[in-house]
Design a protein around this motif. Structure first.
Motif, PDB file in Angstrom:
ATOM      1  N   ASN A 380      28.296  57.129  28.656  1.00 27.40           N
ATOM      2  CA  ASN A 380      29.025  56.897  29.903  1.00 27.40           C
ATOM      3  C   ASN A 380      28.713  57.971  30.931  1.00 27.40           C
ATOM      4  N   ALA A 381      27.728  58.833  30.592  1.00 24.01           N
ATOM      5  CA  ALA A 381      27.371  59.922  31.500  1.00 24.01           C
ATOM      6  C   ALA A 381      25.917  60.328  31.289  1.00 24.01           C
ATOM      7  N   ILE A 382      25.335  60.870  32.333  1.00 25.51           N
ATOM      8  CA  ILE A 382      23.976  61.401  32.270  1.00 25.51           C
ATOM      9  C   ILE A 382      23.997  62.816  32.830  1.00 25.51           C
ATOM     10  N   LEU A 383      23.445  63.735  32.070  1.00 24.42           N
ATOM     11  CA  LEU A 383      23.309  65.123  32.506  1.00 24.42           C
ATOM     12  C   LEU A 383      21.868  65.357  32.943  1.00 24.42           C
ATOM     13  N   ILE A 384      21.696  65.818  34.172  1.00 20.89           N
ATOM     14  CA  ILE A 384      20.367  66.146  34.671  1.00 20.89           C
ATOM     15  C   ILE A 384      20.231  67.661  34.671  1.00 20.89           C
ATOM     16  N   VAL A 385      19.352  68.165  33.808  1.00 20.69           N
ATOM     17  CA  VAL A 385      19.125  69.601  33.674  1.00 20.69           C
ATOM     18  C   VAL A 385      17.892  69.961  34.491  1.00 20.69           C
TER      19      VAL A 385
END
Length: 398
Positions: A380-385
């Motif tokens: 339900n989420a995307i982390l962009i590093v």
């Protein structure tokens, strides 16, 4: 796999946006036909809404101080204007209907049910405060403010706001023609019986569906077997009928990875790069041919989706000078565990955000796996590093 020279995502987006010809991407539509389209310009209010102080209910316009003591036992007694007046005098009232402009000095409307008319005299049996029953000039929209920002996907309330300003037509992102085909002799269409050694083509469908959400006009060219000359012919055919050409599969550098070879062999390429600092999505290739965008995306669905969201669409919207529509809301959360990343790369991590009694926590589902479609289904989420990060520790706020 031998190394591919990696190009920075932001540089690729910048170069594509500068060379992309967007003349066919703009459409002028009547607002009744603009729902769910992306507007390409800020819309500034040219008038206040409401344009003047107005009644929001049927009753009598008054000066609130004249009825401040009104009650059933001691009603306020006001002289009733015999006809509409421009300016309201003290201890007078004027009958109004919903939407009527209020006279000067009137700062409240007493509902009909709180009143009684006897001859030309109004009896008010309940006090009302200043502002009751009225909508102030500019209360909804102020002249000069932005009512719809460019890049917004127009929803019914945006259409209503445009109509309230007397605007009938708007510039929106047109139904851009996008030709899509998959490459790979191992692929077959969904709905067919699955023979041994074959797999269903999923990537073409995630690409097409993502673009259909933005109202792009998809030209589905199907599946092309692993044949460099045939793939090249498909690129040429697609460039003749579409504004953007997207292929999936064959972007690595193995013996059967022929898509990039076919695309890069096209004459008159204005720009072409193979390999970007993106995880997943490293082997993607992008180019410009006579002002048209070519995207050779991964054959893996997750990687292709990431390449689409992180490179192709940002380049398109940058060329149009608008912000890409967001996939969701941005928020902060605490990591539940250490997240290993590839240093120097933009890492796109799929995961789940949990609400722990008001405190958000992020649990990565899987760091690697370009083809693990379940990471999109379950997340339900995307982390962009970002590429300058040295890693994400447990309990770190991200």
């Amino acid at each position: 796999m031998p190394l591919i020279k990696l190009h920075k995502v932001q540089e690729v987006v910048e170069n594509l946006s500068r060379k992309l010809n967007t003349k066919n991407f703009v459409e002028i539509l009547h607002i009744s036909n603009a729902i769910n389209r992306i507007i390409l310009e800020d819309v500034i209010a040219t008038m206040d809404i409401p344009p003047c102080d107005r009644a929001v209910l049927d009753g009598f316009a008054v000066q609130s101080i004249d009825v401040s003591y009104a009650s059933t036992e001691t009603p306020a007694i006001l002289k009733l204007c015999s006809k509409p007046c421009r300016k309201l005098k003290p201890n007078t009232a004027m009958k109004v209907s919903t939407g009527d402009e209020l006279p000067i000095n009137a700062d409240a409307v007493v509902p009909l049910e709180f009143t009684e008319v006897r001859n030309s005299t109004l009896y008010v049996f309940k006090s009302v405060s200043s502002g009751y029953g009225i909508a102030r000039k500019g209360e909804d929209v102020r002249k000069g403010e932005v009512i719809v920002r460019k890049g917004t996907i127009l929803r019914p309330w945006h259409i209503a706001a445009l109509a309230s300003q007397g605007i009938s037509k708007v510039r929106v992102l047109g139904k851009v023609k996008v030709a899509i085909f998959s490459t790979g002799s191992e692929l077959i269409e969904p709905g067919s019986t699955l023979p041994k050694g074959k797999i269903y083509d999923t990537t073409r469908y995630i690409i097409a569906s993502s673009l259909k959400e933005l109202r792009f006009n998809i030209i589905d060219m199907g599946i092309v077997p692993d044949n460099e000359e045939l793939i090249r012919d498909y690129f040429i055919k697609a460039l003749n009928i579409a504004d953007i050409v997207i292929s999936s599969g064959g972007t690595s550098i193995g013996e059967r990875d022929l898509t990039v070879k076919a695309a890069s062999s096209l004459r008159n390429l204005d720009y072409f790069v193979h390999g970007i600092n993106l995880i997943p999505g490293r082997p993607a290739a992008f180019g410009i041919f006579n002002g048209k965008l070519i995207a050779c995306l991964s054959g893996y669905p997750v990687a292709a989706f990431v390449e689409l969201q992180m490179v192709l669409l940002p380049a398109l919207f940058k060329a149009l000078n608008i912000e890409p529509p967001t996939l969701g809301i941005r928020t902060m959360a605490k990591t539940r565990r250490k997240i290993p990343i590839k240093i120097g790369m933009i890492n796109v991590v799929r995961g789940i955000v949990y609400d722990m009694c008001g405190s958000l926590e992020f649990e990565p589902l899987r760091i690697t796996g370009s083809g693990i479609l379940s990471t999109l289904l379950k997340s339900n989420a995307i982390l962009i590093v970002t590429e300058d990060s040295m890693g994400i520790e447990k309990n770190e706020i991200i």
